[in-house]
Motif scaffolding. Sequence first.
Motif, PDB file in Angstrom:
ATOM      1  N   SER A 124      -4.911  -2.512   1.503  1.00  0.00           N
ATOM      2  CA  SER A 124      -4.422  -2.352  -0.055  1.00  0.00           C
ATOM      3  C   SER A 124      -3.117  -2.245  -0.298  1.00  0.00           C
ATOM      4  CB  SER A 124      -5.285  -1.495  -0.680  1.00  0.00           C
ATOM      5  OG  SER A 124      -4.704  -0.017  -0.543  1.00  0.00           O
ATOM      6  N   THR A 125      -2.192  -2.030   0.513  1.00  0.00           N
ATOM      7  CA  THR A 125      -0.897  -1.723   0.250  1.00  0.00           C
ATOM      8  C   THR A 125      -0.177  -3.002  -0.219  1.00  0.00           C
ATOM      9  OG1 THR A 125      -1.051  -0.573   2.442  1.00  0.00           O
ATOM     10  CG2 THR A 125       1.388  -0.697   1.387  1.00  0.00           C
ATOM     11  N   ASP A 126      -0.313  -4.069   0.557  1.00  0.00           N
ATOM     12  CA  ASP A 126       0.183  -5.200   0.398  1.00  0.00           C
ATOM     13  C   ASP A 126      -0.436  -5.654  -1.442  1.00  0.00           C
ATOM     14  OD1 ASP A 126       1.283  -5.444   2.462  1.00  0.00           O
ATOM     15  OD2 ASP A 126      -0.665  -6.460   3.851  1.00  0.00           O
ATOM     16  N   ARG A 127      -1.758  -5.564  -1.675  1.00  0.00           N
ATOM     17  CA  ARG A 127      -2.287  -5.806  -2.760  1.00  0.00           C
ATOM     18  C   ARG A 127      -1.432  -5.367  -3.875  1.00  0.00           C
ATOM     19  NH1 ARG A 127      -7.854  -4.946  -2.615  1.00  0.00           N
ATOM     20  NH2 ARG A 127      -7.687  -5.014   0.064  1.00  0.00           N
ATOM     21  N   GLY A 128      -1.316  -3.854  -3.698  1.00  0.00           N
ATOM     22  CA  GLY A 128      -0.962  -2.905  -4.531  1.00  0.00           C
ATOM     23  C   GLY A 128       0.777  -3.194  -4.903  1.00  0.00           C
ATOM     24  N   LYS A 129       1.108  -3.839  -4.183  1.00  0.00           N
ATOM     25  CA  LYS A 129       2.729  -4.465  -4.343  1.00  0.00           C
ATOM     26  C   LYS A 129       2.725  -5.582  -5.153  1.00  0.00           C
ATOM     27  CE  LYS A 129       4.272  -6.270  -0.617  1.00  0.00           C
ATOM     28  NZ  LYS A 129       4.962  -6.649   0.811  1.00  0.00           N
ATOM     29  N   ARG A 146      -1.220   9.461   1.653  1.00  0.00           N
ATOM     30  CA  ARG A 146      -2.390   9.087   2.374  1.00  0.00           C
ATOM     31  C   ARG A 146      -3.103   9.979   3.202  1.00  0.00           C
ATOM     32  NH1 ARG A 146       0.881   4.958   1.106  1.00  0.00           N
ATOM     33  NH2 ARG A 146      -0.058   2.742   0.953  1.00  0.00           N
ATOM     34  N   GLN A 190       0.525  -6.308  -7.755  1.00  0.00           N
ATOM     35  CA  GLN A 190       0.233  -5.859  -9.201  1.00  0.00           C
ATOM     36  C   GLN A 190       1.138  -4.566  -9.760  1.00  0.00           C
ATOM     37  OE1 GLN A 190      -3.383  -3.222  -8.690  1.00  0.00           O
ATOM     38  NE2 GLN A 190      -4.386  -5.446  -8.796  1.00  0.00           N
ATOM     39  N   SER A 191       2.141  -4.849 -10.344  1.00  0.00           N
ATOM     40  CA  SER A 191       3.083  -3.658 -10.644  1.00  0.00           C
ATOM     41  C   SER A 191       2.543  -3.086 -11.886  1.00  0.00           C
ATOM     42  CB  SER A 191       4.380  -4.111 -10.515  1.00  0.00           C
ATOM     43  OG  SER A 191       4.483  -5.147 -11.516  1.00  0.00           O
ATOM     44  N   ILE A 192       2.292  -1.503 -11.957  1.00  0.00           N
ATOM     45  CA  ILE A 192       1.748  -1.213 -13.146  1.00  0.00           C
ATOM     46  C   ILE A 192       2.790  -0.475 -13.758  1.00  0.00           C
ATOM     47  CG2 ILE A 192       0.134   0.533 -13.946  1.00  0.00           C
ATOM     48  CD1 ILE A 192      -1.380  -0.168 -11.135  1.00  0.00           C
ATOM     49  N   ASN A 203       8.691  -0.400  -2.536  1.00  0.00           N
ATOM     50  CA  ASN A 203       8.064  -1.048  -1.609  1.00  0.00           C
ATOM     51  C   ASN A 203       8.326  -0.352  -0.060  1.00  0.00           C
ATOM     52  OD1 ASN A 203       7.367  -2.695  -3.389  1.00  0.00           O
ATOM     53  ND2 ASN A 203       9.245  -4.053  -3.233  1.00  0.00           N
ATOM     54  N   VAL A 204       7.461  -0.795   0.630  1.00  0.00           N
ATOM     55  CA  VAL A 204       7.364  -0.471   2.214  1.00  0.00           C
ATOM     56  C   VAL A 204       8.675  -1.335   2.577  1.00  0.00           C
ATOM     57  CG1 VAL A 204       6.599  -0.942   4.313  1.00  0.00           C
ATOM     58  CG2 VAL A 204       4.835  -0.318   2.335  1.00  0.00           C
ATOM     59  N   ASN A 218       2.953   2.251  -4.675  1.00  0.00           N
ATOM     60  CA  ASN A 218       3.284   0.974  -3.844  1.00  0.00           C
ATOM     61  C   ASN A 218       3.965  -0.044  -4.931  1.00  0.00           C
ATOM     62  OD1 ASN A 218       2.692   2.153  -1.432  1.00  0.00           O
ATOM     63  ND2 ASN A 218       0.538   1.398  -1.611  1.00  0.00           N
ATOM     64  N   GLY A 219       3.325  -0.030  -6.106  1.00  0.00           N
ATOM     65  CA  GLY A 219       3.907  -1.020  -7.199  1.00  0.00           C
ATOM     66  C   GLY A 219       5.604  -0.928  -7.321  1.00  0.00           C
ATOM     67  N   SER A 220       5.902   0.339  -7.449  1.00  0.00           N
ATOM     68  CA  SER A 220       7.222   0.803  -7.418  1.00  0.00           C
ATOM     69  C   SER A 220       8.312   0.851  -6.498  1.00  0.00           C
ATOM     70  CB  SER A 220       7.416   2.290  -8.382  1.00  0.00           C
ATOM     71  OG  SER A 220       6.892   2.925  -7.678  1.00  0.00           O
ATOM     72  N   ARG A 266      -1.790   3.574  -4.739  1.00  0.00           N
ATOM     73  CA  ARG A 266      -1.533   1.958  -5.294  1.00  0.00           C
ATOM     74  C   ARG A 266      -0.197   1.886  -6.169  1.00  0.00           C
ATOM     75  NH1 ARG A 266      -7.230  -1.043  -5.924  1.00  0.00           N
ATOM     76  NH2 ARG A 266      -7.832  -0.502  -3.920  1.00  0.00           N
ATOM     77  N   ALA A 267      -0.721   2.732  -7.435  1.00  0.00           N
ATOM     78  CA  ALA A 267       0.622   2.767  -8.206  1.00  0.00           C
ATOM     79  C   ALA A 267       2.153   3.042  -7.672  1.00  0.00           C
ATOM     80  CB  ALA A 267       0.515   3.856  -9.301  1.00  0.00           C
ATOM     81  N   ARG A 307       8.216  -3.277   9.694  1.00  0.00           N
ATOM     82  CA  ARG A 307       8.000  -2.780   8.494  1.00  0.00           C
ATOM     83  C   ARG A 307       7.435  -1.249   8.726  1.00  0.00           C
ATOM     84  NH1 ARG A 307       3.695  -4.452   5.229  1.00  0.00           N
ATOM     85  NH2 ARG A 307       2.744  -5.009   7.034  1.00  0.00           N
TER      86      ARG A 307
END
Lengths: 352, 161, 447
Positions: free
Chosen positions: B10-15, A235, B17-19, C444-445, C440-442, C437-438, A224
Amino acid sequence: MGNPIDFIAERLPLDDVMDALKHKQVPVHKRTIFYYLGGICLYLLIVQVITGILLLFYYQPTEALAYESVKFIMTKVNFGWLVRSIHAWSANLLIFSLFIHLFSTFLLKAYRPPRELTWMTGMALFGICLGLGFTGYLLPWNELAYFATKIGTEMPASIPVVGDLIKEFLRGGPSVTGVTLTRFFAFHIWILPLALAGVVGIHLLLVQKLGMSRPLSQESKNNRSMPFLPHFALRDLNVWLVVLAVLLGLSYYFPAHLGNPADPLSPTPIGILPEWYFLFMFQSLKLLPAHILGIEGELVGMMFFGLAALFVLLVPFIDKKSANGLKSPLFTAIGWVMIAFVIGMTIWGRLG
Amino acid sequence: MAEMQHKSGSTDRGKKQSIKQPTKRDFLTTSLVGFSTALAGFILYPLARFLKQPPSAGGNIKRTIAAKIDEVPVDSGKIFRFGNEPGIVLRTPSGELKAFTAVCTHLSCTVQYVPEEAYILCACHNGKYDLNGQVISGPPPRPLEEFKVDVQADDIVVTRA
Amino acid sequence: MKQTILEKTRMNKSHKVRNQSLSIVCALVLFTTSATLSYAESDTEIGAHLKDNTCISCHLNEVDDDNTELTEHFLDGIHARRGIFCADCHGGDPTAEDEDDAMDESAGFVGIPEREDIPEFCAKCHADPNYIRGFNPNLPTDQFAKYKISGHGKLLFKNHDSKVAVCTSCHGVHGILPPDDPKSPVYISNIPETCSNCHSDSTYMAGRDLPTDQFDKYQHSVHGIALLENGDRGAPACTGCHGSHDARRPEPSGVANTCAQCHNFIREMFVASPHKAAFDDEDISECEVCHGNHNIQKVTDDMLAGGDESVCAECHDSDSKGWAVAQEMSAHIITLRNKIDSISHIVDSARKIGMDAEDAIYTLKEAKNELVKSRALVHTFVADDVSAVTDVGLEKVKEAGVSGQELLENFDFRKRGFLVSLSVILLLSILLTMKIRAMNGSSNVSE
């Protein structure tokens, strides 16, 4: 001429740089945190350059006025106390971050081919920063700095043949005087920063060119990664903000000391210690007997540290196993021994 | 450091819950820009203040402007501030400008010039110095340190050796 | 060199030469003077230069086993340096080869004088203004006259008590150095020890109505510390108060005048005060009653009305007017002192955290100035005189307090600035975390 941004973009290879950055990926794994250290060091370095230039507006590098001008900065100049305190604290944090950056890179074997040069330029940067710390410490020309410099410049004297030459070159004479001050000023303001800028450029270029190293231990687990722009950069930025907060806190609660003006004629105060980052060397040399196998103890110590530094510098070529993608527990062990030695000696030096 | 780890964790968690509400994201961007500007202000303000001329020119304890030339007529003295200590600049009856530390060598009182009598007096214990700073009488054990006096335009400039 | 010899010849001619042998000695001395300073360097040189002086040739080589007295001490002394040799004091003929001729008492040879005779022995020259003038016109010639009225002299001449100090007790014997030579036993900072050689020796001083602890007291007194430890040559040694050649116990009326040699201002205040007449009536010595003599210590504010330490309370009852004045003066001084202390504390802590405290420190110094002045003014014994000065001091303290307050406010500003900027940074960091975080939601890694 049209759009000035386009005008510049056509002539400067900014697009290439942006492209490279856009394609840059940062591996994501258990040890990703250590990728922040390079950024922290760079950030602190920028802080050093800015605050250093600011201090230059008021600092006067002469025996008569150095102390007075620093006192002036601390008391009369608006926010002078803040600028100097940040400069002093940032220097300490920078060296501290460099130590962690260095040892984490060592333990994760990030020096493996093709990153030998990245490693070696990094070592050079570490040396330059230690030099900046050493030369900068004298500039306020206070008692502590004076005697720390006296002890520090005495060390090379034990080297055969050229020892005295080196000592006298550093001091600009047989003893620490106003000449030493202007000399250290030249090193601190021009020579070392110029060298630093060049080497940092190469170091960063190599990092961009070769990308981030994925540790051997993490290679098999996943593949990854996240894009450098904007994910990792943001970050990085966030970490920088936290470091800024830490810097401010340290500067507010523990503003830089000024102490008493240097008096070359007064006796050395009892219990004078060098800066913490030289303490492990200072303590080791202190522990050595006067003579080892008929050679002067201090010289043996200096030789030991010289060889150790050379070993660390050339470790990419010595560690054949990790170069071939194999686990290299011996070098991991050496890394831990070095860490234990530095920490142990530093604590001993502080307490003893 | 722990905080950092938390963030990368938190990266994984952020993934998950998509806002997707654009208004919320706009608000985030706006406040980011706003606070960045504020931070820039907080950095630039001290910087500008730092570069502005400081309240008193200085960093030099070796030299100071003691007085304007017409403030010290013949047969008079004036106390001036020299770093943390008072100094005295005086013009002798013969018109010569002289300057000394005004700190009496006995108990550190501030001395003064006595016109007509032409000596320097410490009123605390009546220590007297002549116009070369030497002790004439009284308890002071040592003479007053003398400073170098120069006149630059209208200013009397005093320099410590 | 020739010129100096000529000068000396002239000088010796102009003063009627004391006796024949002296003139011969002088001639010899002139011949040798030029090399006097180097005599001590080697014996052969001494021999060469003084080969005709039979005093030296005999005493140096044959008679005395230990030559240091002659070679090191005498030749380094002021007498040899000025060309005064053995026969000038001891008489005799240094040109005579024969021992009996050289030391012929009938020809004026004196030899070793009795201790009791030493003052007169030295006075032969030192009480003769005409003779001394030729060497040093500023050297007094009244030492012998003064000695005769000193405690030492009186005992020597009236009681024939030869244990008392004579010239040589303090000045040394052959290698006498001038008093401004730091090696001289009568150099200002050596005087206390020189006097103590006898005066602190209880065995030697046995049977006399004198204490032997003066030196111990003196060396811990303000004057002793000033002279012996701090090297203030303006501070008095024993002789500063007792005199030197005329040394004796000061009379009560004389003590104050002695102190006033330096502390004249205090003395003026005291003389103008009601205490003067009162002390005179009781025949009390003025300064000494409160401050002591050999053991004078740094004064404290408690000496006014501070319980056991109060010197005022020694005479003034607690319901007397005098005691009320002492209390009032004490209150003024202590109020100022305490105010200075408390403001100093604030200013100092501000200075330590790197604030610019220079103005406040300067003003505080001015206030301390007034405090010192007010302490001197207690010798007027008028409370209003003291308060006039302490009031000025209090004004200054107030001023310093204002700038101290400004410092603290400045520090508050620092604190507010720190807290606000810290909040901005942390808020920004939180927002950035939210942004990350926002994002990362859109996007992905990548795997």
